[in-house]
Enzyme design. Structure first.
Site, PDB file in Angstrom:
ATOM      1  CE1 TYR A 176      -3.621   2.505   0.677  1.00 36.36           C
ATOM      2  CE2 TYR A 176      -2.458   3.086   2.690  1.00 36.36           C
ATOM      3  CZ  TYR A 176      -3.446   3.342   1.767  1.00 36.36           C
ATOM      4  OH  TYR A 176      -4.255   4.425   1.917  1.00 36.36           O
ATOM      5  CB  THR A 195       1.458   4.452   4.124  1.00 41.64           C
ATOM      6  OG1 THR A 195       0.809   3.203   4.432  1.00 41.64           O
ATOM      7  CG2 THR A 195       0.408   5.509   3.862  1.00 41.64           C
ATOM      8  CE  LYS A 196       1.220  -1.343   5.303  1.00 39.82           C
ATOM      9  NZ  LYS A 196      -0.040  -0.661   5.016  1.00 39.82           N
ATOM     10  CB  THR A 197       9.113  -0.107   3.890  1.00 42.14           C
ATOM     11  OG1 THR A 197       8.736   0.071   5.241  1.00 42.14           O
ATOM     12  CG2 THR A 197      10.586   0.221   3.714  1.00 42.14           C
TER      13      THR A 197
END
Ligand SMILES: Cc1ncc(COP(=O)(O)O)c(C=O)c1O
Length: 409
Positions: free
Chosen positions: A204, A206-208
């Site tokens: 998603y 916002t993920k790393t």
């Protein structure tokens, strides 16, 4: 020594931003120009590279972690009347997938330091609520069969997997790892995803590692991987994604009523570049976490996230906790003060048992989850992402120092 006085921000600092370079843009553009934009060679290469990186035999790319969790439970045979134990401190995706299958999520409280699923509470719940009957562990009231544990590596800090896997083995339960926050994270050098249980990752925004939307299912079990692959694309026969390609076949067979969960090559190409950069992006997040820890060391009103021995944290989130007895404001007002100072922040998570759907459906009484209920009103997730500059980080620390000074009791 650097001055601690940092001017107030004059622009809003977003809570999260993706880290997209020209390399990702070139890779996506090449796919767009190629004439093949949906599932294809980029996704296949992404799966192979991801499996190698994690150290697992099979990786199946899908369009979200939610999809990967759903497919994992389905492939393990979780269905009508079954029960799944999971943490109450998580996103609804973790629990909703059991509902899709007609199963029930039994929430369990968390450990105070990490806010991860507590093995001790899992044991308590099983001992109190389930009994061995007809070769299965069944709920004493609902009669539902206990089938699986779904640990969530909250914020990117791995759960106590040794304890949870021991319980699972003892009670013959499956484990599906919700690793939405945990790329890359490890326990004593062993990567999450390579611990022997099926694992779901999220890409998603916002993920790393991000592909905008996306996810990956990982397992060493070939039959499980095959089932997930089949069900991720309508339940139609092998290599169905190729049916319009030059080397594909028009003929296919529908063998199950599957889902439409496949990842596109646009996302796959993005993911491949991000995977090459994932360690660097995580290291930057870790440096930001360390800077926050240092910045808050002299503020007794702020409790920083704790990291256990032997853990490599993914730092998807930096959930600090307010010491509310030292402040004259509550978390809501604190968030408002951060917003006034142009700092984006969030809260992870409103415990699921308090959400209208789950509280209505399962009728949880208040104070059933004492740790989650005590910690939730204190939680504030601060911005932590690789594109943040040192000045951004300093401005967050300065904003918090200022709020704390103004409102300390
Ligand atoms: C703990 C947890 N599990 C699962 C998910 C679902 O991930 P996705 O948005 O990729 O479906 C999320 C989303 O952020 C999450 O926080």
């Amino acid at each position: 020594m650097k001055s601690l006085v940092v001017p107030r921000r004059d622009t809003h600092l977003p809570f999260a931003l993706p880290d997209i370079t020209d390399e990702e843009i070139r890779a996506v553009t090449a796919v767009l120009r190629s004439g093949w934009i949906t599932t294809g060679p980029e996704v296949k290469a992404f799966e192979e590279e991801f499996a190698r990186y994690i150290g697992v035999r099979h990786a199946v790319a899908v369009n979200s972690c939610t999809a990967a969790l759903h497919l994992a439970l389905e492939a393990l045979g979780v269905g009508e009347g079954d029960e799944v134990l999971t943490s109450t401190v998580t996103f609804t995706a973790t629990a909703e997938v059991a509902e899709y299958l007609g199963a029930r999520s039994r929430f369990v409280d968390v450990e105070r330091d990490t806010l991860n699923l507590s093995p001790d509470r899992v044991r308590d719940v099983i001992a109190r609520e389930y009994a061995r009957r007809d070769g299965a562990w069944r709920h004493r009231d609902t009669g539902g069969r206990l089938r699986a544990i779904v640990p969530v590596h909250y914020a990117g800090h791995p759960c106590d997997m040794h304890a949870l896997l021991t319980i699972a083995a003892e009670y013959e339960l499956k484990v599906v790892d919700d690793a939405a926050h945990a790329l890359p994270a490890s326990i004593e050098g062993r990567r999450i995803g390579a611990l022997g249980c099926p694992t779901a990752f999220s890409f998603y925004a916002t993920k790393t590692l991000t592909t905008a939307e996306g996810g990956m299912f990982c397992t060493d079990d070939e039959a499980l991987a095959e089932r997930v692959r089949l069900m991720s694309l309508h339940g139609i026969s092998r290599d169905a994604w190729k049916r319009y390609a030059a080397d594909g076949s028009w003929f296919y067979e529908v063998v199950e009523p599957g889902y439409k969960y496949n990842l596109t090559d646009i996302a796959g190409a993005l993911g491949r570049v991000q995977l090459r950069r994932v360690e660097g992006m995580r290291d930057r997040r870790q440096a930001i976490a360390a800077a926050y820890d240092r910045g808050f060391a002299s503020l007794p009103e702020v409790e920083v996230p704790r990291v256990r021995e032997g853990i490599a944290h993914a730092w998807h989130l930096y959930p600090m906790r307010l010491c509310l007895d030292r402040l004259s404001i509550d978390r809501g007002r604190f968030m408002e003060e951060l917003r006034r100072r142009q700092v984006g922040a969030s809260v992870h998570f409103i415990p699921l048992h308090q959400q209208p759907f789950y509280s209505r459906r399962y009728g949880y009484r208040s104070n059933s989850f004492p740790v989650a209920e005590q910690e939730y009103p204190r939680l504030v997730s601060l911005p932590i992402y690789s594109r943040m500059s040192d000045e951004d980080v300093e401005s967050v620390v300065a904003a918090i120092a200022e709020i704390v000074q103004e409102f300390r009791t």
